[in-house]
Write an enzyme that holds these catalytic residues in place. Structure first.
Site, short mmCIF file in Angstrom:
data_model
loop_
_atom_site.label_atom_id
_atom_site.label_comp_id
_atom_site.label_asym_id
_atom_site.label_seq_id
_atom_site.Cartn_x
_atom_site.Cartn_y
_atom_site.Cartn_z
N ARG A 147 68.74 66.43 28.31
CA ARG A 147 67.42 66.82 27.81
C ARG A 147 67.47 66.81 26.29
O ARG A 147 68.45 67.24 25.70
CB ARG A 147 67.10 68.24 28.31
N TYR A 159 60.56 76.24 19.73
CA TYR A 159 61.39 76.68 20.85
C TYR A 159 62.10 75.50 21.49
O TYR A 159 61.56 74.42 21.60
CB TYR A 159 60.51 77.39 21.88
N ASP A 211 61.39 68.79 27.58
CA ASP A 211 60.66 69.99 28.00
C ASP A 211 59.53 70.27 27.02
O ASP A 211 59.76 70.40 25.81
CB ASP A 211 61.64 71.18 28.04
N HIS A 213 57.43 72.92 27.44
CA HIS A 213 57.24 74.38 27.39
C HIS A 213 55.78 74.80 27.45
O HIS A 213 55.36 75.72 26.73
CB HIS A 213 57.93 74.97 26.16
N GLU A 237 58.69 67.88 31.32
CA GLU A 237 58.70 69.18 32.00
C GLU A 237 57.60 70.10 31.46
O GLU A 237 57.38 70.16 30.25
CB GLU A 237 60.07 69.81 31.75
N GLU A 263 59.41 76.44 36.78
CA GLU A 263 60.40 77.46 36.44
C GLU A 263 59.80 78.86 36.35
O GLU A 263 60.55 79.84 36.45
CB GLU A 263 61.15 77.10 35.14
N ARG A 284 60.83 72.88 40.08
CA ARG A 284 61.87 73.46 39.23
C ARG A 284 62.08 74.95 39.42
O ARG A 284 62.54 75.64 38.51
CB ARG A 284 61.51 73.18 37.76
N GLU A 340 69.67 71.78 36.28
CA GLU A 340 69.80 72.12 34.86
C GLU A 340 71.05 72.98 34.67
O GLU A 340 71.33 73.87 35.47
CB GLU A 340 68.57 72.90 34.39
N TRP A 403 52.36 79.72 26.18
CA TRP A 403 53.73 79.46 26.58
C TRP A 403 53.69 78.40 27.61
O TRP A 403 52.91 78.42 28.51
CB TRP A 403 54.34 80.70 27.24
#
Ligand code: CS2
Ligand code: MG
Length: 403
Positions: A147, A159, A211, A213, A237, A263, A284, A340, A403
């Site tokens: 990643r 982030y 990712d 996020h 992601e 996630e 995920r 992951e 987020w």
């Protein structure tokens, strides 16, 4: 075999972990992971006040019934706190089942469907050159999937970047969350160039992941997916905030870049629409956050019906117990995709004696009975809980961003 005690341990060997310890009346101990990053103490209270008293005296072999009792039997049943508490209990009960049988949990789940579990690592950099070099380090260590994240020019922090030499990319402990700035336009301008350079330098012989996020709108996510198509991503992601699941219809209809989500999901009902409409390629969910082994297995079976593969969440805030629980399922699942793996800071190695090992881009479990991770309670006590928060993101004008 009855449950004699349910104890909850909170420890901070570099970052906080919540450990569930279940002891049976004949002295077998099972360990579970109930860590919920930045909300650890809510799960601790849920377990100590509302779960432990209900479990003492119950038959420890009735894992499925205990799951239903704690979920179906609860009026306030949804959400990450409840799911993580149940997940911690469930993992500990599977650990006990394996120890009693003298078999690793993957043998109880049907046995190996593969020789090892392919993992992806986290490369990052404060600029493109740094990120490209970091990808090279992972490839040199045998990783077959990486990643890649990098600091977006014009932003002071964003982030997903690793800090220093540690394996975690979260900011240091603080009484309050750090505040980062976010700029979607700058991000959309930057990321295709990053992936282009990574492919130019390292080629196409490994899986490349990224990712988002949850930072983009649906239309922006579709733009990103399209702009990344030449770089044959393994996945993009969490492109948008996952509550708005209909948004994925729009993203899906406009790009062939594979999508991975889940996630922050806490159960099969969060996954149902995205899976059954084939709006994603990878589910995920993290084993501890989605109700443990018992419930994650159901989600993965649902996904298999629709050609969706697994990509279990495995950041540093999932403890070695939670990672091992995922590896047991990964070894068995017909629709395994990737796992992951971010690793853990060195002090965590004093608290958790993990039985899995790394070799050539894969993790593998040995033959240890149960989950295969033991906890040193004296070491855990040397690292007391310390409040830590994930950062928040604001736009340049001060507005809160997703987020
Ligand atoms: C990230 C996580 O690993 C990932 O994919 O999204 O680091 C996530 O932000 C944290 O686990 C949140 O607790
Ligand atoms: Mg993520």
């Amino acid at each position: 075999m009855r449950i004699a005690a349910v104890d909850v341990i909170v420890t901070c060997p570099g970052r906080n972990y919540v450990i569930v310890k279940i002891t049976t009346d004949d002295g077998v101990v099972g360990w579970g992971d109930a860590t919920l990053n930045g909300r650890e103490q809510s799960v601790v209270a849920y377990l100590r006040e509302h779960v432990a008293p209900l479990l003492v005296g119950r038959d420890a072999t009735r894992i499925s019934d205990i799951w239903q009792y704690l979920y179906r039997g609860s009026y306030w049943r949804r959400g990450s706190v409840a799911a993580t508490a149940i997940g911690g209990v469930d993992i500990a009960l599977w650990d006990i089942a394996g120890k009693v049988a003298g078999l690793p949990v993957y043998r109880l789940l049907g046995g190996r469907a593969r020789d090892g579990v392919t993992i992806y690592g986290h490369a990052s950099g404060t600029d493109i050159d740094g990120a490209v070099a970091d990808v090279g380090d992972f490839l040199a260590r045998g990783y077959r999937a990486v990643r890649v994240q990098a600091l977006v020019p014009g932003l002071t922090s964003n982030y997903g970047l690793r800090h220093g030499t540690g394996l975690t990319y979260e900011p240091a402990a603080g009484e309050l969350p750090d505040e980062e700035t976010w700029d979607s336009a700058a991000y959309l301008d930057f990321v295709p160039g990053l992936m282009k350079r990574v492919r130019e330098e390292h080629g196409y012989g490994f899986h490349l992941l990224h990712d988002v996020h949850h930072r983009l709108s649906a239309n922006e996510a579709a733009q990103l997916g399209r702009s990344l198509e030449p770089y044959r991503m393994f996945w993009m992601e969490d492109p948008t905030p996952a509550e708005d699941q209909a948004a994925f219809r729009l993203i899906r209809s406009r790009t062939t870049t594979p999508i991975a989500v889940g996630e922050i999901f806490s159960g099969i009902w969060d996954c149902q629409l995205l899976i059954s409409e084939r709006l994603i390629d990878y589910i995920r969910v993290a084993v501890p956050h989605a109700g443990g082994i018992t419930h994650t297995r159901r989600i993965w079976d649902l996904a298999d019906l629709y050609g969706v593969r697994t990509g279990s969440h495995g950041p540093g805030d999932v403890s070695p117990i939670g990672i091992a629980a995922a590896l047991h399922l990964d070894l068995v699942a017909p629709n395994f995709g990737i796992q992951e793996y971010m690793g853990h800071l060195d002090p965590a190695g004093e608290v958790f004696r993990a039985g899995y090992s790394y070799g050539e881009g894969m993790l593998d479990l040995g033959d240890a009975p149960g989950i295969g991770v033991e906890v040193d309670e004296d070491a855990a006590a040397r690292y007391p809980y310390s409040p830590k928060y994930l950062p928040v993101a604001r736009l340049a004008d001060g507005s809160m961003h997703d987020w």
